[in-house]
Design a protein around this motif. Structure first.
Motif, mmCIF file in Angstrom:
data_model
loop_
_atom_site.group_PDB
_atom_site.id
_atom_site.type_symbol
_atom_site.label_atom_id
_atom_site.label_comp_id
_atom_site.label_asym_id
_atom_site.label_seq_id
_atom_site.Cartn_x
_atom_site.Cartn_y
_atom_site.Cartn_z
ATOM 1 N N THR A 103 -56.727 12.274 -32.977
ATOM 2 C CA THR A 103 -56.875 13.397 -32.055
ATOM 3 C C THR A 103 -58.339 13.796 -32.007
ATOM 4 O O THR A 103 -58.968 13.999 -33.051
ATOM 5 C CB THR A 103 -56.019 14.596 -32.503
ATOM 6 O OG1 THR A 103 -54.648 14.198 -32.527
ATOM 7 C CG2 THR A 103 -56.193 15.759 -31.542
ATOM 8 N N GLY B 74 -61.060 16.338 -29.750
ATOM 9 C CA GLY B 74 -61.175 17.355 -28.712
ATOM 10 C C GLY B 74 -59.826 17.887 -28.265
ATOM 11 O O GLY B 74 -59.662 18.260 -27.102
ATOM 12 N N GLY B 75 -58.869 17.897 -29.195
ATOM 13 C CA GLY B 75 -57.536 18.379 -28.870
ATOM 14 C C GLY B 75 -56.685 17.398 -28.095
ATOM 15 O O GLY B 75 -55.554 17.714 -27.713
ATOM 16 N N ARG B 76 -57.189 16.188 -27.858
ATOM 17 C CA ARG B 76 -56.473 15.194 -27.057
ATOM 18 C C ARG B 76 -56.085 14.003 -27.926
ATOM 19 O O ARG B 76 -56.927 13.446 -28.640
ATOM 20 C CB ARG B 76 -57.364 14.725 -25.907
ATOM 21 C CG ARG B 76 -56.684 13.737 -24.951
ATOM 22 C CD ARG B 76 -57.674 13.268 -23.898
ATOM 23 N NE ARG B 76 -58.117 14.386 -23.072
ATOM 24 C CZ ARG B 76 -57.464 14.825 -22.008
ATOM 25 N NH1 ARG B 76 -56.338 14.248 -21.633
ATOM 26 N NH2 ARG B 76 -57.946 15.832 -21.307
#
Length: 411
Positions: free
Chosen positions: A302, A304-306
């Motif tokens: 994960t 950058g939150g992605r």
């Protein structure tokens, strides 16, 4: 119900494969001596794991004919370490400080590796000397290098040896298109694609030039090798791979689509894979890097939150090499100085933690078969810098090294 360690030890063959980590025991797990033997690690910078790598490499050199080690470090900077260990160029201090990236030259075990390689090579013929390589691109977590060094080195190799009309541009044109290096290394570009120069008109022209120079290098191979050496041509091919890879990476940094971060990690591992395949062409190599860069299964993280998913360098090289690629994962029990205490008993690490000895080598495929349809739980880490081993990947690994405890004062 999770499998108890007593059940594992009682299954035929599993207890026999839980041995101390020795090169001979590892080779018995493999059908042949692979050209790329990849040793993964679940975290970076731990002296215990680096010393284990060093000892394994020594035995592979002395007993199994390995002559190259490749680590997760800048491929361009690694050339100076290779020059030191093969020819004595520069000092040990200079080699580890300037030739190993990410600050990892400061680790005593990396310094000891380079020192031992130089000592081993002293007085040996060139054909029998140990070789050192970084196989990562010139990339840091917050920025990518300017392509100047690789492009100029490639152009400088070709310009005195081929007809001027065959070159796509002059050195002066290269410098003009490259401009100042700081526009390529802008740290803000990692989070803000608008700050990247990777899709500018100059960058687009440079990608075409880099491709033309790489093609010219291959097209003129017979002449270039005859006029210099195979060694010099191989080094120029490294320049070509690095230049084209860096320009692709900068292009991805300027991407504004949702696939941007996936492209970045994918380009990086593709650069790694290309370097590994080139190294494997000259003889057997021990590769050392994070498990995520070497495993056959699709890697994930994960950022950058992605959630990201990509194929690792090992997976890419492995499909090309077949049985000539072997992946040995490393799992660990404790990393207490980072808050990683004894593993829960229902995890794979928890099962292995009850084995005797400081570190053990396990046959992962036989272990996977023993565990059957009820694999252990996936461990969770309280520290971002340590990635537990996913039991689902056991059958995709050729060996599993388990290090019971990693002390924090190992340096």
């Amino acid at each position: 119900m999770a499998t108890d360690i007593e059940d594992i030890e009682g299954i035929e063959g599993i207890g026999d494969t839980a041995r101390p980590v020795h090169a001979a025991a590892l080779m018995r797990l493999l059908p042949l001596r692979p050209r790329l033997l990849a040793l993964g690690e679940p975290t970076h910078g731990e002296e215990t794991l680096l010393h284990l790598r060093n000892e394994l490499f020594r035995r592979l050199v002395e007993e199994h004919g390995y002559r190259t080690i490749a680590i997760e470090s800048d491929c361009m900077r690694g050339l100076s370490v290779d020059d030191h260990v093969t020819s004595g160029t520069g000092t040990l201090d200079e080699a580890v400080e300037h030739g190993i990236s990410h600050g990892w030259g400061a680790f005593p075990a990396n310094r000891e590796l380079v020192r031992w390689m130089r000592q081993f090579n002293h007085g040996r013929p060139a054909s029998d000397r140990l070789r050192f390589a970084g196989f990562d691109g010139p990339l840091e977590i917050t920025a990518a290098a300017s392509p100047r060094e690789a492009l100029r080195a490639l152009h400088d190799h070709l310009s005195p040896r081929v007809e001027t009309d065959l070159l796509p541009c002059t050195a002066e044109t290269l410098d003009r298109l490259l401009g100042a290096d700081d526009r390529w290394t802008e740290p803000a570009a990692m989070l803000d694609p608008s700050r990247s120069v990777g899709r500018s008109a100059d960058a687009g022209r440079l990608r075409l030039i880099a491709d033309d120079l790489a093609a010219l290098l291959d097209a003129q191979a017979p002449h270039l090798i005859a006029s210099t050496s195979r060694e010099e041509w191989d080094r120029a091919r490294l320049y070509a791979r690095t230049a084209t890879g860096l320009l692709r990476y900068h292009d991805a940094m300027a991407d504004t689509s949702p696939a941007r971060l996936t492209r970045l990690v994918s380009v990086r591992d593709q650069m790694m894979a290309d370097n590994l395949l080139a190294l494997a062409a000259r003889g057997p190599v021990l590769v050392h890097a994070h498990n995520a860069h070497l495993q056959r299964a699709k890697s994930s993280m994960t950022m950058g939150g992605r959630p990201l998913g990509w194929w690792s360098a090992g997976a890419l090289a492995g499909v090309r090499l077949g049985a000539d690629y072997a992946f040995v994962a490393t799992a660990l029990g404790t990393l207490r100085h980072h808050g990683v205490d004894a593993p829960p008993p229902d995890t794979l690490e928890g099962l292995l933690y009850r084995l005797p000895g400081p570190h053990r080598l396990v046959d992962p495929r036989r272990l996977a078969a023993a565990l059957g349809d009820t694999p252990p739980a996936i461990r969770t880490s309280p520290w971002f810098g340590y990635a537990p081993f996913d039991p689902a990947h056991l059958a995709d690994s050729d060996g599993l090294v388990f290090v019971r405890d990693v002390p924090g004062d190992g340096r």
